[in-house]
Design a protein around this motif. Structure first.
Motif, PDB file in Angstrom:
ATOM      1  N   ARG A 153      24.839 -17.959 -98.024  1.00 40.79           N
ATOM      2  CA  ARG A 153      23.338 -17.987 -98.721  1.00 40.79           C
ATOM      3  C   ARG A 153      22.881 -16.641 -99.072  1.00 40.79           C
ATOM      4  O   ARG A 153      22.410 -16.163-100.082  1.00 40.79           O
ATOM      5  CB  ARG A 153      22.731 -18.957 -98.101  1.00 40.79           C
ATOM      6  CG  ARG A 153      21.447 -19.252 -98.611  1.00 40.79           C
ATOM      7  CD  ARG A 153      21.612 -20.530 -99.128  1.00 40.79           C
ATOM      8  NE  ARG A 153      20.236 -21.020 -99.668  1.00 40.79           N
ATOM      9  CZ  ARG A 153      19.422 -22.009 -99.155  1.00 40.79           C
ATOM     10  NH1 ARG A 153      20.001 -22.645 -98.044  1.00 40.79           N
ATOM     11  NH2 ARG A 153      18.225 -22.413 -99.449  1.00 40.79           N
ATOM     12  N   ALA A 154      23.000 -15.785 -97.895  1.00 44.76           N
ATOM     13  CA  ALA A 154      22.797 -14.373 -98.060  1.00 44.76           C
ATOM     14  C   ALA A 154      23.638 -13.516 -99.178  1.00 44.76           C
ATOM     15  O   ALA A 154      23.080 -12.816 -99.816  1.00 44.76           O
ATOM     16  CB  ALA A 154      22.870 -13.764 -96.613  1.00 44.76           C
ATOM     17  N   GLY A 214      17.040 -15.126 -91.650  1.00 46.67           N
ATOM     18  CA  GLY A 214      16.039 -16.083 -92.120  1.00 46.67           C
ATOM     19  C   GLY A 214      16.826 -17.403 -92.207  1.00 46.67           C
ATOM     20  O   GLY A 214      16.228 -18.401 -92.034  1.00 46.67           O
ATOM     21  N   ARG A 215      18.212 -17.419 -92.874  1.00 44.84           N
ATOM     22  CA  ARG A 215      18.585 -18.777 -93.036  1.00 44.84           C
ATOM     23  C   ARG A 215      19.207 -19.216 -91.638  1.00 44.84           C
ATOM     24  O   ARG A 215      19.078 -20.528 -91.428  1.00 44.84           O
ATOM     25  CB  ARG A 215      19.842 -18.730 -94.079  1.00 44.84           C
ATOM     26  CG  ARG A 215      19.523 -18.337 -95.465  1.00 44.84           C
ATOM     27  CD  ARG A 215      18.338 -19.280 -95.782  1.00 44.84           C
ATOM     28  NE  ARG A 215      18.596 -20.899 -95.577  1.00 44.84           N
ATOM     29  CZ  ARG A 215      17.792 -21.639 -95.499  1.00 44.84           C
ATOM     30  NH1 ARG A 215      16.459 -21.617 -96.011  1.00 44.84           N
ATOM     31  NH2 ARG A 215      17.967 -23.062 -95.238  1.00 44.84           N
ATOM     32  N   LEU A 254      16.428 -18.456-101.276  1.00 46.88           N
ATOM     33  CA  LEU A 254      16.559 -18.644-100.096  1.00 46.88           C
ATOM     34  C   LEU A 254      15.836 -19.787 -99.570  1.00 46.88           C
ATOM     35  O   LEU A 254      15.707 -20.018 -98.263  1.00 46.88           O
ATOM     36  CB  LEU A 254      16.136 -17.365 -99.519  1.00 46.88           C
ATOM     37  CG  LEU A 254      16.923 -16.097 -99.822  1.00 46.88           C
ATOM     38  CD1 LEU A 254      16.501 -14.713 -99.360  1.00 46.88           C
ATOM     39  CD2 LEU A 254      18.418 -16.047 -98.892  1.00 46.88           C
ATOM     40  N   CYS A 309      12.143 -17.452 -96.430  1.00 49.90           N
ATOM     41  CA  CYS A 309      12.997 -17.979 -95.604  1.00 49.90           C
ATOM     42  C   CYS A 309      12.131 -19.150 -94.538  1.00 49.90           C
ATOM     43  O   CYS A 309      12.279 -19.790 -93.847  1.00 49.90           O
ATOM     44  CB  CYS A 309      13.887 -17.313 -94.672  1.00 49.90           C
ATOM     45  SG  CYS A 309      15.271 -16.597 -95.762  1.00 49.90           S
ATOM     46  N   ALA A 364      18.155 -11.937 -95.107  1.00 51.10           N
ATOM     47  CA  ALA A 364      18.507 -13.104 -95.718  1.00 51.10           C
ATOM     48  C   ALA A 364      19.244 -14.046 -94.622  1.00 51.10           C
ATOM     49  O   ALA A 364      19.025 -15.255 -94.477  1.00 51.10           O
ATOM     50  CB  ALA A 364      19.061 -13.038 -96.987  1.00 51.10           C
ATOM     51  N   ALA A 388      24.694 -19.591 -93.784  1.00 48.49           N
ATOM     52  CA  ALA A 388      23.790 -18.465 -93.674  1.00 48.49           C
ATOM     53  C   ALA A 388      24.410 -17.189 -94.481  1.00 48.49           C
ATOM     54  O   ALA A 388      23.627 -16.702 -95.278  1.00 48.49           O
ATOM     55  CB  ALA A 388      23.192 -18.235 -92.253  1.00 48.49           C
ATOM     56  N   GLY A 421      16.372 -20.718 -90.121  1.00 48.46           N
ATOM     57  CA  GLY A 421      16.184 -21.912 -90.744  1.00 48.46           C
ATOM     58  C   GLY A 421      16.886 -23.016 -90.288  1.00 48.46           C
ATOM     59  O   GLY A 421      16.947 -24.293 -90.992  1.00 48.46           O
ATOM     60  N   ASP A 464      20.573 -23.064 -90.550  1.00 53.04           N
ATOM     61  CA  ASP A 464      22.067 -23.005 -91.013  1.00 53.04           C
ATOM     62  C   ASP A 464      22.914 -22.643 -90.264  1.00 53.04           C
ATOM     63  O   ASP A 464      22.568 -21.447 -89.339  1.00 53.04           O
ATOM     64  CB  ASP A 464      21.975 -22.030 -92.373  1.00 53.04           C
ATOM     65  CG  ASP A 464      21.300 -22.651 -93.506  1.00 53.04           C
ATOM     66  OD1 ASP A 464      20.731 -23.544 -93.656  1.00 53.04           O
ATOM     67  OD2 ASP A 464      21.228 -21.963 -94.689  1.00 53.04           O
ATOM     68  N   ASP A 481      14.192 -23.481 -98.905  1.00 56.73           N
ATOM     69  CA  ASP A 481      14.862 -24.802 -98.625  1.00 56.73           C
ATOM     70  C   ASP A 481      14.875 -25.676 -99.864  1.00 56.73           C
ATOM     71  O   ASP A 481      13.934 -25.592-100.516  1.00 56.73           O
ATOM     72  CB  ASP A 481      14.256 -25.573 -97.446  1.00 56.73           C
ATOM     73  CG  ASP A 481      14.972 -25.038 -96.228  1.00 56.73           C
ATOM     74  OD1 ASP A 481      15.949 -24.728 -96.320  1.00 56.73           O
ATOM     75  OD2 ASP A 481      14.075 -24.984 -95.273  1.00 56.73           O
TER      76      ASP A 481
END
Ligand code: PXL
Length: 272
Positions: A241-242, A227-228, A270, A29, A224, A238, A231, A233, A272
């Motif tokens: 995405r996870a 991390g998102r 995960l 991530c 995850a 997020a 990032g 999100d 970008d």
């Protein structure tokens, strides 16, 4: 500049969970992942293995923390997973006091139980200490069993609905965390849902449920998600995405690979 997380949990040398999941996932991530290993285990404690070798690192935690403090280290997030004892919960609580800044996100996965039962080595005293730790966290990610145990209630595993989960989430907010994410809910057949709940909103993030039970998916989801989030999100995105990452990892796992999921080829989901 990349964000810096400290992941506080055990290192199971083999098992695709805890730190061996958090490090690659957060790195994918684009997040720097420092580690505060709470114990060294030859494997996780799941039924796929015989009893593992365990070396507790309890005494080392304050020493490492002191060294970091001496060097002025700060973290954008503190992520807490599997801990081994109530003493470690107390030390983590002190670590939060020592390292939290106004912008630090503190995320707790109160790993201790699933499917209506405590994991080996945990009990109600541990659950009560975990409930106290929730007060210091911005976000907690219990599964349904852990949510019940944090509230001192009998675990519920079936026959529940969304209203029940909303009530549970509201009661969990009472423990002091700002956001509750109830994971792994089965509100409809063949679907896995996560309920995101805070003072102002509630949202469900759902995905198809894949057959089987897999170790380490909660650890992968938590890393995850974090991390998102770091990032950039928004929380529901997020979580989506996870969920997608964990689903793809399960789908990528051979039926005879029982102790974890083969997430390695899905890390690109995960990025970008
Ligand atoms: O995946 C959670 C986890 C992490 N670490 C250890 C475990 C477990 C779950 O059983 O045993 C050592």
């Amino acid at each position: 500049m990349s964000k810096r997380v400290v992941s506080i949990q055990d290192i199971s040398c083999l098992g695709q969970c805890s730190l061996t999941a958090a490090l690659p996932v957060l790195t994918a991530c684009g997040v720097e992942c420092a580690v505060l290993p709470t114990a060294l285990l030859s494997t996780h404690t799941g039924p796929e293995f015989t009893r593992p070798f365990v070396r507790s690192l309890t005494e080392d935690l304050p020493v490492i923390a002191r060294h970091w403090a001496e060097n002025g280290i700060t973290f954008d997030a503190i992520a807490i997973g599997y801990l081994g004892s109530r003493q470690q919960i107390d030390l983590v609580s002190r670590f939060i006091d020592q390292f939290r800044t106004p912008k630090t996100l503190v995320l707790l996965d109160p790993v201790m139980a699933d499917n209506g039962r405590f994991y080996s080595g945990f009990d109600m005293d541990y659950a009560r200490s975990m409930a106290a730790l929730c007060a210091k966290c911005d976000m907690i990610l219990p599964n349904l069993t852990e949510a019940c145990l944090l509230l001192g209630a009998e675990p519920v595993t079936e026959g529940y609905d969304e209203t029940f989960c909303l009530t549970l989430a509201e009661r969990l907010i009472g423990l002091g965390a700002k956001t509750v994410l109830l994971t792994g809910l089965e509100l409809e057949p063949c679907t896995v849902s996560n309920l995101i709940y805070d003072r102002d909103s509630a949202a469900l993030v759902s995905a198809p449920r894949l057959p089987g039970r897999f170790h380490g998916t909660g650890d992968l989801f938590a890393s995850a998600l974090l991390g998102r989030l770091l990032g950039g999100d928004p929380l529901p995105a997020a979580a989506g995405r996870a969920c997608q990452f964990v689903g793809a990892s399960i789908a990528n796992t051979a039926p005879d690979h029982r102790y974890g999921v083969s997430f390695e080829n899905c890390l690109n989901l995960l990025m970008d």
